[in-house]
Enzyme design. Structure first.
Site, PDB file in Angstrom:
ATOM      1  N   ILE A 171       0.844  -1.189   0.000  1.00  0.00           N
ATOM      2  CA  ILE A 171       0.000   0.000   0.000  1.00  0.00           C
ATOM      3  C   ILE A 171       0.884   1.245   0.000  1.00  0.00           C
ATOM      4  O   ILE A 171       1.681   1.430   0.937  1.00  0.00           O
ATOM      5  CB  ILE A 171      -1.009   0.004   1.184  1.00  0.00           C
ATOM      6  N   GLU A 172       0.741   2.067  -1.025  1.00  0.00           N
ATOM      7  CA  GLU A 172       1.604   3.245  -1.181  1.00  0.00           C
ATOM      8  C   GLU A 172       0.831   4.524  -1.456  1.00  0.00           C
ATOM      9  O   GLU A 172       1.387   5.614  -1.332  1.00  0.00           O
ATOM     10  CB  GLU A 172       2.592   3.008  -2.322  1.00  0.00           C
ATOM     11  N   LYS A 173      -0.427   4.385  -1.866  1.00  0.00           N
ATOM     12  CA  LYS A 173      -1.196   5.554  -2.299  1.00  0.00           C
ATOM     13  C   LYS A 173      -2.284   5.900  -1.289  1.00  0.00           C
ATOM     14  O   LYS A 173      -2.839   5.020  -0.633  1.00  0.00           O
ATOM     15  CB  LYS A 173      -1.852   5.266  -3.643  1.00  0.00           C
TER      16      LYS A 173
END
Length: 276
Positions: A171-173
């Site tokens: 999860i990066e956004k």
């Protein structure tokens, strides 16, 4: 008596029509040029939308050479992660990082969002297994897509066995169409569905800032894989199972740059996190 024929006058192109044609052509070329410029400027966003890239926003500014980071943690286990973005890999050549540091584990991106597979996953997964690397599969989570569908996408495409890493949620956004609380609900739903299926608690991957700001307090029971390309830590945080130290390493056999990771423990310790 001969009848004189009046010559037929063909209408000549007027200066106005020529000017109109030239003007239309000029503006068409200008529009096409602007379109190409905009398309090029948005190439990363387009690639993210299509799922080809993870759209990482971490800027690598560490002044300490990569070799010094690796030397500092020489007793630990090193690995890489790959996806279709590494388009050509000669797995016979993939053995060590530049500088002679042995590669012990490989993570491969398996799925993206609700319905997309990494088109290199099956091939890279099979090859990495054949070369006896410890393997892990990860899912790139899209915040604005249904979490249940994303979990099912991963489950339908990934088989994990004893000796593999637990499944990984990347999860990066931040979401654009939902609140942060709703995002956390979705993440937890994905984690719970996947844990129930594989019988093991998943690992969460993210940047250090994302982890600190949004994840640490709400998901403290999960192992974390943290990306930080700018800091130099002589002691890795005990809460981190894995530290991704760069995305710009060179590995013989892989065309282009590669992410490098340090497991926060020795090769013996590494076995503790693997699927039993």
């Amino acid at each position: 008596m001969a009848v004189r024929k009046t010559p037929i006058r063909r209408p000549s192109k007027s200066k106005k029509s020529n000017t109109t044609f030239k003007s239309t052509t000029f503006y068409s070329l200008v529009f096409f040029g602007v379109f190409l410029v905009v398309l090029y400027s948005q190439r990363n966003a387009l690639a993210y939308y299509l799922g080809f890239k993870t759209d990482k926003v971490i800027v690598e500014t560490r002044t300490v050479p990569l070799e010094k980071v690796l030397d500092t943690h020489i007793e630990k286990s090193f690995g890489i992660d790959v996806s279709e973005y590494q388009n050509k890999i000669d797995w016979d050549e993939v053995k060590e990082l530049e500088g002679g540091y042995p590669i012990e584990f490989v993570f491969v991106r398996a799925t993206v969002g609700c319905d997309r597979k990494d088109y290199k996953f099956k091939k890279y997964w099979k090859k990495a297994k054949e070369k006896n690397f410890i393997c892990g599969a990860y899912h790139y989570y899209r915040p604005n897509e249904n979490s249940v569908a994303q979990a099912n996408n991963f489950i339908e495409n990934v088989t994990l066995v004893e000796g593999d890493f637990p499944p990984v949620l990347d999860i990066e956004k931040l979401p654009k169409e939902q609140s942060l609380e709703r995002l956390k609900v979705g993440l937890r739903r994905w984690l719970e569905i996947v844990e129930k299926h594989y019988g093991v608690k998943p690992i969460i991957y993210s940047s250090e800032s994302y982890y600190t700001d949004f994840l640490r307090d709400d998901f403290e029971e999960y192992p974390f894989w943290i990306a930080n390309y700018s800091a130099f830590y002589e002691d890795i945080d005990d809460e981190w199972s894995i530290w991704q130290i760069t995305e710009n390493a060179e590995v013989k056999g892989i065309k282009g740059r590669v992410d490098v990771n340090i497991y926060n423990g020795t090769s013996v310790d590494l076995k503790e996190i693997l699927i039993k």
